[in-house]
Design a protein around this motif. Structure first.
Motif, short mmCIF file in Angstrom:
data_model
loop_
_atom_site.label_atom_id
_atom_site.label_comp_id
_atom_site.label_asym_id
_atom_site.label_seq_id
_atom_site.Cartn_x
_atom_site.Cartn_y
_atom_site.Cartn_z
N TRP A 55 0.83 -1.20 0.00
CA TRP A 55 0.00 0.00 0.00
C TRP A 55 0.87 1.25 0.00
O TRP A 55 0.60 2.21 -0.72
N PRO A 126 -7.08 -1.19 -0.78
CA PRO A 126 -7.98 -0.07 -0.48
C PRO A 126 -9.24 -0.06 -1.35
O PRO A 126 -10.34 0.15 -0.85
N ALA A 131 -10.48 0.68 2.24
CA ALA A 131 -9.54 1.06 3.29
C ALA A 131 -8.57 2.11 2.78
O ALA A 131 -7.38 1.90 2.74
N ALA A 132 -9.09 3.26 2.41
CA ALA A 132 -8.27 4.28 1.78
C ALA A 132 -7.40 5.06 2.76
O ALA A 132 -6.40 5.63 2.38
N THR A 133 -7.77 5.08 4.04
CA THR A 133 -6.99 5.85 5.01
C THR A 133 -5.99 4.94 5.74
O THR A 133 -6.14 3.72 5.76
N LEU A 134 -5.02 5.54 6.36
CA LEU A 134 -4.01 4.79 7.12
C LEU A 134 -4.66 3.98 8.23
O LEU A 134 -4.33 2.80 8.43
N GLN A 135 -5.61 4.58 8.93
CA GLN A 135 -6.27 3.88 10.02
C GLN A 135 -7.00 2.63 9.52
O GLN A 135 -6.89 1.56 10.11
N LEU A 136 -7.72 2.74 8.41
CA LEU A 136 -8.42 1.58 7.87
C LEU A 136 -7.46 0.53 7.32
O LEU A 136 -7.72 -0.67 7.41
#
Length: 193
Positions: A55, A126, A131-136
């Motif tokens: 990613w 993603p 899950a596009a964000t770092l947290q996801l």
């Protein structure tokens, strides 16, 4: 986030590591929980870390990764499989050929070889699960790691049961399984992608 898709991806990614766990359980003289946990943790960690690296590398490295990942997996798994076949041959001359533990270098090689496909998966993860964000992404890779860890832990014990039934041929079968997994990964990437 699409958790159903994520769990499906995690189970799919863990299947090679699960098969290798079975092979290692089959050729281990006495499986202890610490041995099973060490093997499962190594596979779980690498299955979690590789998608994160994929990613982070992103689309820029996608073409490079997809051109070499199957070659690396083929080489590493076939190398270890051939080593197991050689050990099985030595076993015929020198004893039972079973292992008491797995050397760190071998464990590391197996963990890398079975998680190469997870590196490429990290690039598309993603869009596949939202899950596009770092947290996801962190949640996603943790789920992948935990599912792999659990399946591989169970796989070691399945392999031990299998190995107890077929002790004389367990190492040969284990080596052939590793070679077959390497070839499967290679064929899937070359002709089925």
């Amino acid at each position: 986030m699409d958790y159903v898709a994520l769990i499906g991806i995690a189970v799919g990614l863990s299947m090679d590591a699960f098969a290798v766990s079975i092979a290692n359980g089959a050729v281990t003289r006495k499986v202890r929980p610490t041995f099973a946990l060490k093997l499962a943790a190594a596979f779980g960690i690498f299955q979690a870390v590789m998608p994160m690296i994929g990613w982070l590398v992103g689309k820029a490295g996608e073409s490079f990764i997809s051109t070499v990942d199957h070659w690396i997996a083929l080489f590493l798994l076939c190398f270890i499989g051939i080593q197991m076949l050689r050990e099985a041959h030595k076993k015929d001359e020198n004893g039972d050929g079973l292992q008491d533990d797995i050397p760190f270098k071998t464990l590391l090689t197996l963990a890398v070889a079975t998680s190469i496909d997870a590196l490429a998966t990290g690039i598309i993860l993603p869009s596949a699960v939202g899950a596009a964000t770092l947290q996801l992404m962190l949640i996603s890779v943790c789920i992948i790691g935990v599912i792999t860890l659990v399946l591989c832990y169970i796989g070691v014990y399945i392999g031990k049961k299998f190995g107890d039934l077929f002790t004389s041929k367990a190492q040969i079968i284990g080596g052939l399984v590793l070679i077959a997994i390497g070839i499967k990964i290679f064929v899937e990437h070359m002709w089925c992608s």
